[in-house]
Design an enzyme around this catalytic site. Structure first.
Site, PDB file in Angstrom:
ATOM      1  N   LYS A  50       0.836  -1.205   0.000  1.00 10.68           N
ATOM      2  CA  LYS A  50       0.000   0.000   0.000  1.00 10.68           C
ATOM      3  C   LYS A  50       0.870   1.253   0.000  1.00 10.68           C
ATOM      4  CE  LYS A  50      -1.715   1.777   3.951  1.00 10.68           C
ATOM      5  NZ  LYS A  50      -1.526   3.222   4.081  1.00 10.68           N
ATOM      6  N   ASN A  51       1.887   1.271   0.860  1.00  5.74           N
ATOM      7  CA  ASN A  51       2.681   2.497   0.997  1.00  5.74           C
ATOM      8  C   ASN A  51       3.571   2.762  -0.209  1.00  5.74           C
ATOM      9  OD1 ASN A  51       1.527   3.077   3.426  1.00  5.74           O
ATOM     10  ND2 ASN A  51       3.166   2.155   4.646  1.00  5.74           N
ATOM     11  N   ARG A  82      -5.196   9.852   3.556  1.00  9.69           N
ATOM     12  CA  ARG A  82      -4.109  10.729   3.977  1.00  9.69           C
ATOM     13  C   ARG A  82      -3.045  10.858   2.860  1.00  9.69           C
ATOM     14  NH1 ARG A  82      -1.155  14.389   6.924  1.00  9.69           N
ATOM     15  NH2 ARG A  82       0.870  13.970   6.093  1.00  9.69           N
ATOM     16  N   CYS A 141      -5.201  12.694  11.370  1.00 13.83           N
ATOM     17  CA  CYS A 141      -5.772  11.363  11.231  1.00 13.83           C
ATOM     18  C   CYS A 141      -5.714  10.677  12.558  1.00 13.83           C
ATOM     19  CB  CYS A 141      -5.044  10.567  10.161  1.00 13.83           C
ATOM     20  SG  CYS A 141      -3.502   9.912  10.751  1.00 13.83           S
ATOM     21  N   ARG A 201      -0.865  15.449  11.435  1.00 14.75           N
ATOM     22  CA  ARG A 201       0.083  15.009  10.393  1.00 14.75           C
ATOM     23  C   ARG A 201       0.490  16.255   9.599  1.00 14.75           C
ATOM     24  NH1 ARG A 201      -0.919   9.203   9.560  1.00 14.75           N
ATOM     25  NH2 ARG A 201       0.743   9.195   8.021  1.00 14.75           N
ATOM     26  N   PRO A 202       1.425  17.046  10.132  1.00 15.34           N
ATOM     27  CA  PRO A 202       1.811  18.286   9.455  1.00 15.34           C
ATOM     28  C   PRO A 202       2.476  18.022   8.105  1.00 15.34           C
ATOM     29  CG  PRO A 202       3.272  17.837  11.321  1.00 15.34           C
ATOM     30  CD  PRO A 202       2.199  16.792  11.347  1.00 15.34           C
ATOM     31  N   ILE A 203       2.439  19.021   7.209  1.00 14.02           N
ATOM     32  CA  ILE A 203       3.129  18.880   5.918  1.00 14.02           C
ATOM     33  C   ILE A 203       4.085  20.062   5.674  1.00 14.02           C
ATOM     34  CG2 ILE A 203       1.370  17.448   4.782  1.00 14.02           C
ATOM     35  CD1 ILE A 203       0.539  20.101   3.300  1.00 14.02           C
ATOM     36  N   ASP A 204       4.519  20.675   6.788  1.00 10.01           N
ATOM     37  CA  ASP A 204       5.399  21.837   6.652  1.00 10.01           C
ATOM     38  C   ASP A 204       6.664  21.529   5.847  1.00 10.01           C
ATOM     39  OD1 ASP A 204       5.588  20.290   9.149  1.00 10.01           O
ATOM     40  OD2 ASP A 204       7.408  21.438   9.487  1.00 10.01           O
ATOM     41  N   ASP A 253       4.912   1.209  11.831  1.00 10.32           N
ATOM     42  CA  ASP A 253       3.746   0.441  11.384  1.00 10.32           C
ATOM     43  C   ASP A 253       3.693  -0.966  11.980  1.00 10.32           C
ATOM     44  OD1 ASP A 253       2.596   2.384   9.874  1.00 10.32           O
ATOM     45  OD2 ASP A 253       3.459   1.728   7.973  1.00 10.32           O
ATOM     46  N   ILE A 309       7.867   8.035  16.366  1.00  5.71           N
ATOM     47  CA  ILE A 309       7.480   8.672  15.092  1.00  5.71           C
ATOM     48  C   ILE A 309       6.173   9.458  15.230  1.00  5.71           C
ATOM     49  CG2 ILE A 309       7.032   8.305  12.627  1.00  5.71           C
ATOM     50  CD1 ILE A 309       9.846   7.396  13.402  1.00  5.71           C
ATOM     51  N   ARG A 317      -8.304  -0.596   4.501  1.00  2.00           N
ATOM     52  CA  ARG A 317      -7.427   0.362   3.814  1.00  2.00           C
ATOM     53  C   ARG A 317      -6.085  -0.277   3.468  1.00  2.00           C
ATOM     54  NH1 ARG A 317      -5.908   4.155   7.558  1.00  2.00           N
ATOM     55  NH2 ARG A 317      -4.433   4.700   5.945  1.00  2.00           N
TER      56      ARG A 317
HETATM   57  C1  UD1 Z   1       5.001   7.471   8.218  1.00  2.00           C
HETATM   58  C2  UD1 Z   1       6.144   6.518   8.499  1.00  2.00           C
HETATM   59  C3  UD1 Z   1       6.097   5.453   7.441  1.00  2.00           C
HETATM   60  C4  UD1 Z   1       4.728   4.782   7.522  1.00  2.00           C
HETATM   61  C5  UD1 Z   1       3.599   5.796   7.353  1.00  2.00           C
HETATM   62  C6  UD1 Z   1       2.217   5.196   7.577  1.00  2.00           C
HETATM   63  C7  UD1 Z   1       8.387   6.938   9.319  1.00  2.00           C
HETATM   64  C8  UD1 Z   1       9.573   7.815   9.293  1.00  2.00           C
HETATM   65  N1  UD1 Z   1       7.398   7.263   8.499  1.00  2.00           N
HETATM   66  O1  UD1 Z   1       5.181   8.034   6.933  1.00  2.00           O
HETATM   67  O2  UD1 Z   1       7.106   4.506   7.666  1.00  2.00           O
HETATM   68  O3  UD1 Z   1       4.606   3.791   6.564  1.00  2.00           O
HETATM   69  O4  UD1 Z   1       3.761   6.815   8.310  1.00  2.00           O
HETATM   70  O5  UD1 Z   1       2.015   4.803   8.875  1.00  2.00           O
HETATM   71  O6  UD1 Z   1       8.355   5.959  10.038  1.00  2.00           O
HETATM   72  N2  UD1 Z   1       6.357  15.437   9.925  1.00  2.00           N
HETATM   73  C9  UD1 Z   1       6.365  16.794  10.136  1.00  2.00           C
HETATM   74  N3  UD1 Z   1       6.250  17.621   9.059  1.00  2.00           N
HETATM   75  C10 UD1 Z   1       6.120  17.147   7.782  1.00  2.00           C
HETATM   76  C11 UD1 Z   1       6.099  15.763   7.578  1.00  2.00           C
HETATM   77  C12 UD1 Z   1       6.214  14.930   8.673  1.00  2.00           C
HETATM   78  O7  UD1 Z   1       6.484  17.265  11.263  1.00  2.00           O
HETATM   79  O8  UD1 Z   1       6.024  17.967   6.843  1.00  2.00           O
HETATM   80  C13 UD1 Z   1       6.482  14.514  11.076  1.00  2.00           C
HETATM   81  C14 UD1 Z   1       5.239  13.683  11.308  1.00  2.00           C
HETATM   82  O9  UD1 Z   1       4.300  14.353  12.093  1.00  2.00           O
HETATM   83  C15 UD1 Z   1       5.769  12.446  11.976  1.00  2.00           C
HETATM   84  C16 UD1 Z   1       7.145  12.277  11.333  1.00  2.00           C
HETATM   85  O10 UD1 Z   1       7.495  13.546  10.799  1.00  2.00           O
HETATM   86  O11 UD1 Z   1       5.958  12.677  13.363  1.00  2.00           O
HETATM   87  C17 UD1 Z   1       7.170  11.190  10.263  1.00  2.00           C
HETATM   88  O12 UD1 Z   1       6.433  11.613   9.215  1.00  2.00           O
HETATM   89  P1  UD1 Z   1       6.496  11.012   7.733  1.00  2.00           P
HETATM   90  O13 UD1 Z   1       7.601  10.038   7.560  1.00  2.00           O
HETATM   91  O14 UD1 Z   1       6.402  12.151   6.818  1.00  2.00           O
HETATM   92  O15 UD1 Z   1       5.100  10.290   7.735  1.00  2.00           O
HETATM   93  P2  UD1 Z   1       4.528   9.445   6.601  1.00  2.00           P
HETATM   94  O16 UD1 Z   1       5.037   9.830   5.286  1.00  2.00           O
HETATM   95  O17 UD1 Z   1       3.072   9.418   6.850  1.00  2.00           O
END
Ligand code: UD1
Length: 418
Positions: free
Chosen positions: A24-25, A94, A118, A123-126, A306, A328, A398
């Site tokens: 999926k990922n 997401r 979620c 889940r920030p995207i900064d 995960d 994480i 999902r």
């Molecule tokens: C994350 C997991 C991934 C997993 C997926 C679904 C890690 C590093 N990532 O990926 O393995 O398959 O969830 O469960 O294990 N963050 C920020 N700002 C941003 C982006 C991220 O602060 O712009 C923070 C998030 O809040 C979180 C961390 O960084 O605490 C990891 O985020 P990220 O790896 O981006 O999350 P996913 O891509 O969802």
């Protein structure tokens, strides 16, 4: 729609061989990447999951025609005819955020909506937005709506944390950008490597995927390709954990053992015999299990976040105590309440959870709090006395293709009731 539930009769060991579905990922970013291609794309070993259908609805909205049969997703790509994705579609999953980079890169101007928080917490995207701005995007954000415009150009980008989503978005933005992009402190997850291999098969120039520096040289265009999605390492970890907890012996075929080293190491610490050979993992488990002392989630190649809930469920009846530390996500222990209701002894304190093994779990009605939390309850149900009923299956669906069919093929007593 009527609510479905899974009814699990615990206490049966697992035995047999299974093949692992596509990841999926990985498939979700690959579907976003299709926006960049000029030609048709075929994805083999595409899993039949609600998130995959949500992504294909976005592609259809943007002008593609998607058809899915027998694990094969064919995307007819007659050109992208729209540059906005409606809010409802963005909220369906997401991962819709990975459309950001490719849609901007392809159209030069686009509108999307923040996918929002979620069940795992905010889940920030900064990092995604900061990187795109550094590549030349102008971004206006109002009430959850994002308007982006600009022609992207390559540059050196330093991520403060190796975010999987940000690394993917930048790679997708950079393949058609002008010049070279270098992502420093990039995520090293195997899904990043799969995305790079897919993009390379379409004509992109990428090196370093799977290391902490990914280098992308922009090209004029991407063509189509036929690509086989990598196997899902977390699904493999789920069935390995289930067999460990329920006892028995299983062979997981079509997986990539190197991607699962952190998980198989813990299963060995718990007393399971684990043998890896090419694309197979054999696991033999004689109960009772022994607790691994400490599991800390970390970016790859560390222990995957995960798999935290899965191994926690497998620890509930292990001898001794295991301390989990979730580094994480802030809110990734929501499965704990239901495990405690089944009789588990788990103490939570901030990012730490300590599991003291108990003699037995008792079946009861539990719910899937989130995708992997739901899988954890499945594992707990297989090891519990009596009947466990698992509700709120939309979370589980999902990420897992026919989980009850797979577990039944291994000898579990499990039915889906609608
Ligand atoms: C994350 C997991 C991934 C997993 C997926 C679904 C890690 C590093 N990532 O990926 O393995 O398959 O969830 O469960 O294990 N963050 C920020 N700002 C941003 C982006 C991220 O602060 O712009 C923070 C998030 O809040 C979180 C961390 O960084 O605490 C990891 O985020 P990220 O790896 O981006 O999350 P996913 O891509 O969802």
């Amino acid at each position: 729609m009527a609510e479905s539930k899974l009814v699990i009769e615990g206490g049966h060991p697992l035995q047999g061989e299974i093949r692992i579905q596509g990841a999926k990922n990985s498939v979700l970013p690959l579907l976003s990447a299709v926006v960049l291609c000029d030609e048709d794309v075929v994805l083999e070993r595409c899993p039949a999951l609600s998130d995959v259908y949500a992504a294909s609805r976005i592609l259809t909205h943007l002008g593609c025609r998607c058809s899915f049969r027998d694990g094969k997703m064919e995307i007819r790509n007659g050109g992208i005819s729209r540059s906005e994705i409606p809010e409802a579609m963005m909220h369906e999953m997401r991962s819709s955020i990975t459309f950001l980079g490719p849609l901007l890169s392809r159209t030069g101007s686009c509108t999307l909506y923040l996918p929002g928080g979620c069940e795992l917490g905010p889940r920030p995207i900064d990092m995604h937005l900061h990187a795109l701005r550094q590549m030349g995007a102008e971004i206006h954000e109002t009430h959850g709506m994002l308007r982006l415009q600009g022609r992207l150009r390559g540059t050196d980008l330093y991520l403060p944390f190796p975010s999987v989503g940000a690394t993917e978005n930048i790679m997708l933005a950079a393949v058609l950008a002008q010049g070279q992009t270098r992502i420093h402190n990039a995520a090293r997850e195997p899904e990043i490597r799969d995305l790079a291999e897919f993009l390379a098969a379409c004509g992109a120039k990428i090196s370093g995927a799977g290391t902490d520096t990914v280098i992308i040289d922009g090209v004029e265009r991407l063509h189509g390709c036929v690509y086989r999605v990598m196997p899902d390492r977390i699904v493999a970890a789920t069935y390995l954990s289930a067999a460990a907890a329920a006892g028995g012996s299983v062979c997981i075929q079509d997986c990539c053992p190197e991607d699962l080293t952190a998980v198989t190491e813990v299963l060995r610490q718990m007393g399971c015999r684990v043998y890896c050979h090419e694309s197979r993992i054999y696991l033999q488990s004689s109960l009772p299990l022994h607790a691994a002392p400490y599991i800390r989630t970390m970016p790859h190649p560390g222990f995957p976040t995960d798999a935290q809930a899965l191994l926690m469920a497998a620890h509930c009846k292990a001898r001794g105590s295991c301390m989990f530390e979730e580094t994480i996500f802030d809110s990734r222990y929501r499965h704990v309440d239901d495990l405690i209701r089944m009789g588990a002894d788990i103490r939570l304190s901030g990012r730490a959870a300590v599991v003291h093994g108990v003699q037995k779990l008792s079946g009861t009605t539990v719910h899937a709090t989130d995708l992997r939390g739901g899988a954890a309850m499945l594992i707990a149900g297989l090891t519990a006395d009596g009947i466990t009923e698992l509700t709120e299956l939309s979370h589980l669906d999902r990420g897992y293709e026919d989980p009850e069919g797979v577990l039944r093929s291994l000898g579990a007593k499990i039915e889906r009731i609608t």
